[in-house]
Design a protein around this motif. Structure first.
Motif, PDB file in Angstrom:
ATOM      1  N   ARG A  73      -6.522  -1.396  -8.739  1.00 18.25           N
ATOM      2  CA  ARG A  73      -6.227  -0.024  -8.364  1.00 18.25           C
ATOM      3  C   ARG A  73      -6.293   0.897  -9.581  1.00 18.25           C
ATOM      4  NH1 ARG A  73      -1.042  -0.676  -4.245  1.00 18.25           N
ATOM      5  NH2 ARG A  73      -2.096  -2.054  -2.741  1.00 18.25           N
ATOM      6  N   LEU A  74      -6.593   2.125  -9.287  1.00 20.36           N
ATOM      7  CA  LEU A  74      -6.673   3.109 -10.354  1.00 20.36           C
ATOM      8  C   LEU A  74      -5.274   3.616 -10.707  1.00 20.36           C
ATOM      9  CD1 LEU A  74      -9.764   5.156  -9.113  1.00 20.36           C
ATOM     10  CD2 LEU A  74      -9.722   3.293 -10.776  1.00 20.36           C
ATOM     11  N   ILE A  75      -5.146   4.196 -11.864  1.00 18.27           N
ATOM     12  CA  ILE A  75      -3.875   4.778 -12.293  1.00 18.27           C
ATOM     13  C   ILE A  75      -3.571   5.991 -11.415  1.00 18.27           C
ATOM     14  CG2 ILE A  75      -2.654   5.876 -14.203  1.00 18.27           C
ATOM     15  CD1 ILE A  75      -4.398   4.269 -16.088  1.00 18.27           C
ATOM     16  N   PRO A  76      -2.349   6.069 -10.835  1.00 23.33           N
ATOM     17  CA  PRO A  76      -2.052   7.215  -9.955  1.00 23.33           C
ATOM     18  C   PRO A  76      -2.053   8.519 -10.736  1.00 23.33           C
ATOM     19  CG  PRO A  76      -0.065   5.960 -10.424  1.00 23.33           C
ATOM     20  CD  PRO A  76      -1.204   5.152 -10.958  1.00 23.33           C
ATOM     21  N   ARG A  77      -2.533   9.522 -10.088  1.00 21.89           N
ATOM     22  CA  ARG A  77      -2.589  10.863 -10.662  1.00 21.89           C
ATOM     23  C   ARG A  77      -1.709  11.784  -9.837  1.00 21.89           C
ATOM     24  NH1 ARG A  77      -7.065  13.305  -9.979  1.00 21.89           N
ATOM     25  NH2 ARG A  77      -6.953  14.643 -11.810  1.00 21.89           N
ATOM     26  N   TYR A  78      -0.993  12.666 -10.521  1.00 21.74           N
ATOM     27  CA  TYR A  78      -0.097  13.598  -9.864  1.00 21.74           C
ATOM     28  C   TYR A  78      -0.605  15.017 -10.115  1.00 21.74           C
ATOM     29  CZ  TYR A  78       3.069   9.594  -9.770  1.00 21.74           C
ATOM     30  OH  TYR A  78       3.619   8.368  -9.565  1.00 21.74           O
TER      31      TYR A  78
END
Length: 316
Positions: A73-78
């Motif tokens: 999974r990719l790093i979550p972005r906010y």
């Protein structure tokens, strides 16, 4: 093989049979090719066009299993600054330790009150002793004798109430001290609270019981805290026990002397008993004030030596 391909083959076969029936074989000119037959399997002559039968969207069954992209999974972005980690409440202090601090403060206050009451009692008994000495040579007014009697009874009751208050506070402190010590070690207190209260609160019994329960606490605290010195804690407990024995011995002598004076008609015996009461009360008051200071540092590490702010250097 699709349904459209079968239909295309059937249509091509019918056209070929109709062409053969309409033009006989002998009528064809040699050297001129006849009409090219339609390629089998195609509805149109272009090889880039093909009809394929598909189900309507509502007839397609749903896929089973996980859907979406597989793999890491990719790093979550906010799209905003997350604040869920900015409002964490700090861990509160241990409840047992807070109770221990409160009980120690109450014990110190009770000892100061008891010491003040005992000091007042010693002063009033000293005043009564002076009146007895004066009364040997000259008579005293009646109101002075009555006032001294009632004042002696009053300060005696106040001193007794201070002693009871200090004893109850000491029992509570010992219970909280043992609870905090064993809780910090992850253990349960092997002694019942009732036995601990009786060993530390009953007069004469606490001469042996109180040092015993405090010595058990000292053994566990020295093992848990490497900054504590076992010899230093042992000396503090021994000093406390010796002072306790002296106070109880003085109180026992004063009680015996008072009982003898009540059964005797001698003025000198009464004066001697009153003198012993004065000494016993003064010793008890001094012990109460001394213990109020010592109980704060009974199980604490030794204070570091103060660093001198000025040093003398030899010049010459």
């Amino acid at each position: 093989m699709s349904v459209v391909d079968d239909a295309a083959r059937a249509l091509a076969a019918r056209r070929e049979s109709s062409v053969r029936s309409a033009a006989p074989t002998g009528a064809m000119r040699p050297g001129r090719p006849g009409p090219a037959p339609a390629p089998a399997g195609r509805l149109y002559r272009s090889r880039n066009v093909r009809w394929v039968a598909r189900r309507p969207p509502e007839a397609i069954p749903a896929r089973r299993g996980p859907s979406g992209r597989r793999g890491p999974r990719l790093i979550p972005r906010y799209v905003y600054v997350p604040t869920w980690g900015l409002h964490d409440e700090p861990a509160g202090a241990d409840t047992t330790h807070h109770k221990l601090e409160s009980s120690r403060a109450r014990l110190g206050l009770a000892l100061v009150l008891a010491g003040s009451a005992l000091t007042a009692s010693a002063l009033v008994h000293l005043l009564r002793y002076i009146l007895l000495v004066v009364n040997r040579d000259r008579p005293l007014p009646e109101f002075v004798i009555v006032a001294s009697d009632w004042l002696t009874v009053f300060v005696g009751v106040v001193a007794f109430l201070g002693f009871v208050l200090a004893t109850l506070a000491f029992m509570r402190w010992v219970l909280e001290l043992r609870a905090d010590t064993y809780a910090s070690a992850g253990l349960l207190d092997p002694r019942r609270p009732g036995w601990v209260a009786a060993m530390s609160g009953l007069p004469l019994v606490n001469l042996i019981g109180a040092p015993l329960v405090l010595q058990e606490v000292a053994a566990h605290r020295v093992g848990q805290d490497p900054t504590l010195d076992a010899d230093l804690v042992g000396r503090r407990l021994r000093k406390l026990w010796v002072a306790w024995v002296l106070v109880n011995a003085a109180a026992a002598v004063a009680i015996v002397a008072r009982l003898v004076a009540w059964r005797s008609d001698s003025l000198q015996t009464g004066a001697n008993a009153l003198a012993m009461v004065i000494v016993s009360t003064a010793v008890s008051a001094a012990f109460a004030f001394w213990m109020a200071r010592r109980v704060r540092t009974l199980f604490e590490a030794a204070a570091a030596a103060p660093v001198p702010t000025r040093r003398w250097v030899a010049v010459g």
